[in-house]
Write a protein that holds these residues in place. Structure first.
Motif, PDB file in Angstrom:
ATOM      1  N   GLU A 211      -1.041 -38.349 -10.291  1.00 32.95           N
ATOM      2  CA  GLU A 211      -1.180 -37.161  -9.442  1.00 32.95           C
ATOM      3  C   GLU A 211      -1.452 -37.567  -7.991  1.00 32.95           C
ATOM      4  O   GLU A 211      -0.900 -36.957  -7.059  1.00 32.95           O
ATOM      5  N   ALA A 212      -2.271 -38.584  -7.804  1.00 32.75           N
ATOM      6  CA  ALA A 212      -2.561 -39.060  -6.448  1.00 32.75           C
ATOM      7  C   ALA A 212      -1.297 -39.599  -5.796  1.00 32.75           C
ATOM      8  O   ALA A 212      -1.020 -39.343  -4.612  1.00 32.75           O
ATOM      9  N   PHE A 213      -0.535 -40.323  -6.576  1.00 33.21           N
ATOM     10  CA  PHE A 213       0.709 -40.883  -6.045  1.00 33.21           C
ATOM     11  C   PHE A 213       1.682 -39.777  -5.647  1.00 33.21           C
ATOM     12  O   PHE A 213       2.324 -39.850  -4.596  1.00 33.21           O
ATOM     13  N   GLN A 214       1.799 -38.741  -6.475  1.00 36.67           N
ATOM     14  CA  GLN A 214       2.710 -37.636  -6.165  1.00 36.67           C
ATOM     15  C   GLN A 214       2.282 -36.902  -4.897  1.00 36.67           C
ATOM     16  O   GLN A 214       3.135 -36.427  -4.140  1.00 36.67           O
ATOM     17  N   ARG A 215       0.979 -36.820  -4.646  1.00 41.54           N
ATOM     18  CA  ARG A 215       0.519 -36.189  -3.399  1.00 41.54           C
ATOM     19  C   ARG A 215       0.973 -37.015  -2.185  1.00 41.54           C
ATOM     20  O   ARG A 215       1.382 -36.448  -1.168  1.00 41.54           O
ATOM     21  N   LEU A 216       0.860 -38.311  -2.317  1.00 40.87           N
ATOM     22  CA  LEU A 216       1.311 -39.165  -1.217  1.00 40.87           C
ATOM     23  C   LEU A 216       2.821 -39.039  -1.022  1.00 40.87           C
ATOM     24  O   LEU A 216       3.317 -38.991   0.112  1.00 40.87           O
ATOM     25  N   VAL A 217       3.565 -38.983  -2.123  1.00 39.79           N
ATOM     26  CA  VAL A 217       5.015 -38.827  -2.047  1.00 39.79           C
ATOM     27  C   VAL A 217       5.377 -37.532  -1.345  1.00 39.79           C
ATOM     28  O   VAL A 217       6.293 -37.490  -0.514  1.00 39.79           O
ATOM     29  N   LYS A 218       4.657 -36.462  -1.667  1.00 40.03           N
ATOM     30  CA  LYS A 218       4.947 -35.162  -1.042  1.00 40.03           C
ATOM     31  C   LYS A 218       4.697 -35.199   0.462  1.00 40.03           C
ATOM     32  O   LYS A 218       5.480 -34.693   1.255  1.00 40.03           O
ATOM     33  N   ARG A 219       3.589 -35.835   0.858  1.00 44.72           N
ATOM     34  CA  ARG A 219       3.317 -35.968   2.296  1.00 44.72           C
ATOM     35  C   ARG A 219       4.427 -36.774   2.975  1.00 44.72           C
ATOM     36  O   ARG A 219       4.831 -36.466   4.092  1.00 44.72           O
ATOM     37  N   SER A 220       4.872 -37.806   2.288  1.00 46.87           N
ATOM     38  CA  SER A 220       5.935 -38.639   2.839  1.00 46.87           C
ATOM     39  C   SER A 220       7.218 -37.835   3.018  1.00 46.87           C
ATOM     40  O   SER A 220       7.872 -37.907   4.069  1.00 46.87           O
ATOM     41  N   GLN A 221       7.580 -37.049   2.014  1.00 44.17           N
ATOM     42  CA  GLN A 221       8.805 -36.251   2.074  1.00 44.17           C
ATOM     43  C   GLN A 221       8.702 -35.140   3.096  1.00 44.17           C
ATOM     44  O   GLN A 221       9.652 -34.887   3.853  1.00 44.17           O
ATOM     45  N   ASP A 222       7.546 -34.482   3.135  1.00 41.61           N
ATOM     46  CA  ASP A 222       7.357 -33.379   4.089  1.00 41.61           C
ATOM     47  C   ASP A 222       7.457 -33.858   5.532  1.00 41.61           C
ATOM     48  O   ASP A 222       7.989 -33.154   6.401  1.00 41.61           O
ATOM     49  N   GLY A 223       6.939 -35.043   5.780  1.00 43.70           N
ATOM     50  CA  GLY A 223       6.971 -35.571   7.143  1.00 43.70           C
ATOM     51  C   GLY A 223       8.169 -36.472   7.411  1.00 43.70           C
ATOM     52  O   GLY A 223       8.313 -37.003   8.523  1.00 43.70           O
ATOM     53  N   ASN A 224       9.026 -36.652   6.393  1.00 39.96           N
ATOM     54  CA  ASN A 224      10.193 -37.530   6.512  1.00 39.96           C
ATOM     55  C   ASN A 224       9.783 -38.910   7.028  1.00 39.96           C
ATOM     56  O   ASN A 224      10.370 -39.461   7.961  1.00 39.96           O
ATOM     57  N   ARG A 225       8.746 -39.451   6.381  1.00 41.40           N
ATOM     58  CA  ARG A 225       8.201 -40.745   6.798  1.00 41.40           C
ATOM     59  C   ARG A 225       8.109 -41.666   5.588  1.00 41.40           C
ATOM     60  O   ARG A 225       8.122 -41.212   4.437  1.00 41.40           O
TER      61      ARG A 225
END
Length: 241
Positions: A211-225
């Motif tokens: 779950e922690a990893f998926q949160r980081l992935v979402k932030r990455s995708q949302d910011g295109n970073r």
């Protein structure tokens, strides 16, 4: 006859000493530029009729002179590169030595001959450097005399090119290995900061590692970073609060 034999023996002794010097240079430190320049300096001393020397390397189809004893040799190489043909490029392409008296190749390389005459070069010898599928080249000798170089000179030059090829292959392996190590280190650093960010999120929100990893992935995708950039920024922000 005896005198000629003694001269040949003395010349081969010079080659042996020079070869040992070059290989010792590679053993102590991998300074390829220094080694290539030393090759140029040595060959003009031991190859009969050699007045100037240069080394051409062809990487990704682009030729470049990487060492020389005389700026005139560099200029002559560049003229061959501009024309797109000539002894040094032919040696690099075919993997075979090219030994010519300039006056005898007017029909084959008229522009080459014209440039040679302007520079006062009457004889040319190129021994190929076959490193790998991405790199080739030649060690080039220029003579002001009309001797066309000898078979002995060709054999001596081929001994030097064997050392150059060894040095270039060693350098390629060394730099490839160093790049791999750098990539692994970057991967480890990236993994470490992602794991650190995951640990912070797990502790703060009482969630699983996935779950922690998926949160980081979402932030990455949302910011295109990139994921590791988001993780590093998150860890740094937590550290300052």
């Amino acid at each position: 006859m005896t005198g000629g034999h003694e001269q040949l023996t003395a010349r081969l002794d010079e080659v042996t000493v020079a070869m040992e010097s070059l290989t010792a240079m590679l053993d102590t430190e991998l300074d390829l530029g220094q080694m290539l320049q030393a090759v140029c300096d040595h060959v003009v001393q031991v190859v009969p009729g050699a007045d100037m020397a240069s080394i051409t390397l062809v990487r990704e189809g682009v030729p470049e002179t990487v060492a020389s004893t005389d700026q005139r040799a560099v200029n002559f190489d560049r003229e061959q590169y501009r024309i797109g043909d000539g002894p040094c490029l032919r040696a690099a392409e075919t993997g075979q030595p090219v030994r010519v008296g300039v006056g005898a190749v007017g029909d084959l390389w008229p522009q080459f001959v014209s440039s040679a005459e302007q520079l006062g070069v009457a004889s040319f010898l190129a021994a190929p450097l076959t490193v790998d599928e991405d790199m080739s080249g030649a060690v080039n000798l220029f003579g002001f005399g009309e001797h066309g170089f000898s078979e002995l000179g060709t054999k001596i030059l081929e001994l030097y090119t064997a050392t150059v090829v060894f040095g270039l292959r060693s350098a390629r392996r060394y730099f490839a290995a160093r790049e791999l190590v750098d990539q692994l280190n970057r991967a480890l650093e990236t993994r470490a900061v992602i794991d650190q960010a995951k640990g912070i999120l797990m502790a703060a929100h009482r969630i699983t590692a996935e779950e922690a990893f998926q949160r980081l992935v979402k932030r990455s995708q949302d910011g295109n970073r990139k994921l590791h950039e988001v993780a590093a920024e998150f860890v740094a922000a937590v550290a300052t609060t």
